[in-house]
Write a protein that holds these residues in place. Sequence first.
Motif, PDB file in Angstrom:
ATOM      1  N   PRO A   1       0.830  -1.221   0.000  1.00 32.29           N
ATOM      2  CA  PRO A   1       0.000   0.000   0.000  1.00 32.29           C
ATOM      3  C   PRO A   1       0.856   1.258   0.000  1.00 32.29           C
ATOM      4  CG  PRO A   1       0.062  -0.971   2.190  1.00 32.29           C
ATOM      5  CD  PRO A   1       0.775  -1.935   1.283  1.00 32.29           C
TER       6      PRO A   1
ATOM      7  N   SER B   1       1.651   5.321   0.992  1.00 35.17           N
ATOM      8  CA  SER B   1       1.453   6.286   2.068  1.00 35.17           C
ATOM      9  C   SER B   1       0.504   7.384   1.594  1.00 35.17           C
ATOM     10  CB  SER B   1       2.788   6.910   2.476  1.00 35.17           C
ATOM     11  OG  SER B   1       3.682   5.929   2.941  1.00 35.17           O
TER      12      SER B   1
ATOM     13  N   ASN C   1      -5.854   9.738   0.545  1.00 35.16           N
ATOM     14  CA  ASN C   1      -5.545   8.314   0.650  1.00 35.16           C
ATOM     15  C   ASN C   1      -5.293   7.799  -0.761  1.00 35.16           C
ATOM     16  OD1 ASN C   1      -5.388   5.582   1.051  1.00 35.16           O
ATOM     17  ND2 ASN C   1      -7.377   5.359   2.014  1.00 35.16           N
TER      18      ASN C   1
ATOM     19  N   ASN D   1      -4.605   4.889  -1.738  1.00 34.00           N
ATOM     20  CA  ASN D   1      -4.929   3.472  -1.900  1.00 34.00           C
ATOM     21  C   ASN D   1      -6.387   3.281  -2.291  1.00 34.00           C
ATOM     22  OD1 ASN D   1      -2.333   2.197  -0.718  1.00 34.00           O
ATOM     23  ND2 ASN D   1      -2.939   3.713   0.796  1.00 34.00           N
TER      24      ASN D   1
ATOM     25  N   ILE E   1      -7.648   0.100   0.329  1.00 36.04           N
ATOM     26  CA  ILE E   1      -7.403   0.059   1.770  1.00 36.04           C
ATOM     27  C   ILE E   1      -7.732   1.412   2.394  1.00 36.04           C
ATOM     28  CG2 ILE E   1      -5.712  -0.381   3.603  1.00 36.04           C
ATOM     29  CD1 ILE E   1      -4.086  -1.961   1.619  1.00 36.04           C
TER      30      ILE E   1
ATOM     31  N   LEU F   1      -7.590   4.141   5.704  1.00 39.05           N
ATOM     32  CA  LEU F   1      -6.538   4.602   6.608  1.00 39.05           C
ATOM     33  C   LEU F   1      -7.142   5.110   7.903  1.00 39.05           C
ATOM     34  CD1 LEU F   1      -4.254   6.694   4.203  1.00 39.05           C
ATOM     35  CD2 LEU F   1      -3.844   4.368   4.999  1.00 39.05           C
TER      36      LEU F   1
ATOM     37  N   ASN G   1     -11.237   4.325   1.314  1.00 37.12           N
ATOM     38  CA  ASN G   1     -10.423   3.975   0.146  1.00 37.12           C
ATOM     39  C   ASN G   1     -10.429   5.104  -0.891  1.00 37.12           C
ATOM     40  OD1 ASN G   1     -10.835   1.668   1.632  1.00 37.12           O
ATOM     41  ND2 ASN G   1     -11.465   0.391  -0.078  1.00 37.12           N
TER      42      ASN G   1
ATOM     43  N   TYR H   1      -2.769   1.483   8.294  1.00 34.02           N
ATOM     44  CA  TYR H   1      -3.622   0.877   7.276  1.00 34.02           C
ATOM     45  C   TYR H   1      -4.721   0.052   7.931  1.00 34.02           C
ATOM     46  CZ  TYR H   1       0.306   2.035   4.235  1.00 34.02           C
ATOM     47  OH  TYR H   1       1.301   2.706   3.556  1.00 34.02           O
TER      48      TYR H   1
ATOM     49  N   LYS I   1      -5.789  -2.832   8.056  1.00 31.86           N
ATOM     50  CA  LYS I   1      -5.483  -4.245   7.874  1.00 31.86           C
ATOM     51  C   LYS I   1      -5.157  -4.831   9.245  1.00 31.86           C
ATOM     52  CE  LYS I   1      -2.031  -4.162   5.002  1.00 31.86           C
ATOM     53  NZ  LYS I   1      -1.036  -4.699   4.066  1.00 31.86           N
TER      54      LYS I   1
ATOM     55  N   THR J   1      -1.531  -4.316  11.473  1.00 32.74           N
ATOM     56  CA  THR J   1      -0.657  -3.258  10.965  1.00 32.74           C
ATOM     57  C   THR J   1      -0.280  -2.287  12.079  1.00 32.74           C
ATOM     58  OG1 THR J   1      -2.589  -1.961  10.287  1.00 32.74           O
ATOM     59  CG2 THR J   1      -1.567  -3.366   8.626  1.00 32.74           C
TER      60      THR J   1
END
Length: 204
Positions: A37, A39, A68, A70, A73, A75, A109, A146, A148, A151
Amino acid sequence: MARCASFATFIACLFLTSLLLGVVVLFPVMIALFASPSSPSFAVNLFHNQTLNMTTNLTIHFDLKLKNENKAIGLHYPDQINITFSYFPNVSSLVILADYKLDSFYQGNGKTKHVRDVVEAVGFPRVLEGTDMMVFRVDLMGSFRYKKVGTKRHKVELGCLVAVDSITNNKMQRGFIRMVKPGLDSKLKRKPTPHYGGGVGRRL
């Protein structure tokens, strides 16, 4: 009837083949998006929609853009983000004008967040020694994580410079300026903000 059954079988096989190909193509892409991913990116438009008046204590309008990068994903920003506004009276020191704190939040996302606000500067910025410019610095410190499992927090320390023509009071860079990792000027000794009731964020 047999011909209809064969046609239905063909359609079913075609659908399954297309589905399998889709999975084969998308699976590596999704793995790449989750495994590596990006930053978030930060940019600031200092003195956003503001006519500068350098004859009184400075009011700083700003528009901070947090993106973001990504697509797959989200944040979390679990800690307060600290933003410091300073200026250079000379090439060897920085003087803090104001501080601003942004509370923790979640960013979906690929989403972009704008923070538009105002801070009252403590004191009055001076022209950079040996020039006809006032050179401001914006520093940002915080962290993100992240969305996830397992993390950890990643620290963020970024900054940018904004120059203003002291004769015309016009910015020398237009629009948003991308914030990057601080260079050597971040190591300069900072003169702290005097403690007398100013320099904190004022919500619009």
